[in-house]
Write a protein that holds these residues in place. Structure first.
Motif: not given
Length: 374
Positions: A36-45
């Motif tokens: 989940r945290s890696w996916r969230a990092s893409i959303s915030s990229y």
């Protein structure tokens, strides 16, 4: 001493430095699926739009054999392969929660058993069952359910598309049946019916902030979404009309700052048939379609189903592709085939069947998290 305990605790600043090192959308999808945290990092990229210019669309191939490693017999999902055009024989395995749209799993007792595929745009699949619609992310399965469409139990949607990425502040869903067009602003509580246009809407695209469309009569129109929703017909000079009339599978394609009308000379783009393209010239008071001989450094991606959004990509040589080509799914090889504009297919055995259907066919997709309006 570091307080980070594992891969899931890596800071965004580090993850953001890894993201642009990816080689394709397939890599990014695998990255997002890690946790989940890696996916969230893409959303915030902060530079997601640059990734859309770096990577070509991926080919979503449903109905792969059920013995695939990605299949689980107790999961109500459809196993798919996600194929990057640079590596046809390697793929990412995924599942999308629309198993009931597969002809092999058409079970009305399943939750989506009565839904049909009516379009794909900006990384989402548009599904419909009578007056009900669903907007489903092609990779995450997250869905949005608009209000029911005005009508009765016999209402049937023929086509559906988003006017912009779902997360955009001015995104709308357009659907059409045999006689009416309805538009729903994402997040609102009702549908609007714009002023009618002649013929049934067959396709819409977002071009320079405007929504252009084509109807069943091949007439061009613009959908104005503000201040009041209405449809305006574009009076186009048909100097090239005799040539265009002989083309099949016509579709609007946005290539950078150009709006093209692309079609195939022949019933199917195979065995000697060729693709041709026409540019919408708006330099005068009378817009007109003008034939183009080359696409320059652009490539076009057309899906098996006409209801799916055609895509384009600049400088395909960066991943081993070819400019001035139209990429389609080949039913003979079960991979893609490239057709150079204006020239017959180099491989005469390629067979591409483009049609409209109620089940999901192989389609080109840019994941929704990276979809932008050109």
């Amino acid at each position: 001493m570091s307080t980070h305990q594992g891969w899931t605790d890596l800071p965004d600043v580090l993850l953001h430095s890894i993201i642009p090192l990816s080689g394709s959308f397939s890599d990014l999808l695998a990255f997002a699926a890690t946790c989940r945290s890696w996916r969230a990092s893409i959303s915030s990229y902060p530079w997601k739009s640059t990734l859309s210019a770096l990577f070509p669309p991926v080919l979503l191939q449903p109905d792969v054999p059920v013995h695939s490693l990605c299949h689980h017999p107790f999961v109500d999902k459809l196993p798919c392969h996600v194929i990057h055009p640079a590596s046809q024989h390697s793929y990412l395995c995924c599942q999308i929660p629309i198993v009931n749209l597969s002809s092999a799993y058409n079970d009305p007792q399943r939750p989506l058993g009565s839904f049909c595929f009516v379009g794909a745009s900006f990384g989402h699949l548009i599904l419909s069952s009578n007056r009900s619609c669903l907007i489903v992310d092609a990779f995450t399965g997250v869905s949005v359910s608009p209000p029911q469409i005005p009508g009765d139990e016999y209402t049937k949607v023929n086509y559906g598309a988003l006017t912009a990425p779902l997360a955009s502040p001015n995104s709308h869903l357009l659907v059409t049946n045999d006689s009416h067009t309805f538009i729903w602003r994402v997040g609102s509580h009702s549908w609007l019916r714009p002023s009618p246009c002649d013929g049934t809407v067959k396709q819409i695209v977002n071009f320079k902030g405007q929504v252009f469309g084509m109807n069943s009569s091949r007439a061009l129109f613009v959908v104005h979404l503000s201040p009041k929703i209405h449809v305006q017909k574009v009076l186009v000079s048909w100097a090239e009309m005799p040539t265009i009339q002989n083309l099949n599978n016509l579709c609007l394609v946005v290539c950078g700052d150009k709006l093209l009308l692309v079609g195939c000379r022949g019933s199917f783009p195979a065995r000697g048939d060729t693709f041709e393209a026409f540019l919408l010239d708006q330099s005068t008071d009378s817009p007109k379609w003008v034939k183009v001989e080359e696409l320059g450094n652009w490539a076009i991606f057309i899906s098996t189903d006409k209801q799916s959004q055609p895509l384009s990509f600049v400088n395909p040589e960066r991943w081993g592709g070819r400019s001035n080509c139209v990429y389609c799914y080949s039913h003979d090889s079960e991979h893609w085939a490239a057709f150079e504009l204006g020239r017959p297919a180099s491989n005469p055995s390629n067979f591409v069947f483009i049609s409209c259907g109620s089940v999901v066919q192989p389609i080109w997709v840019v994941p929704s998290m990276f979809s932008v309006c050109l």
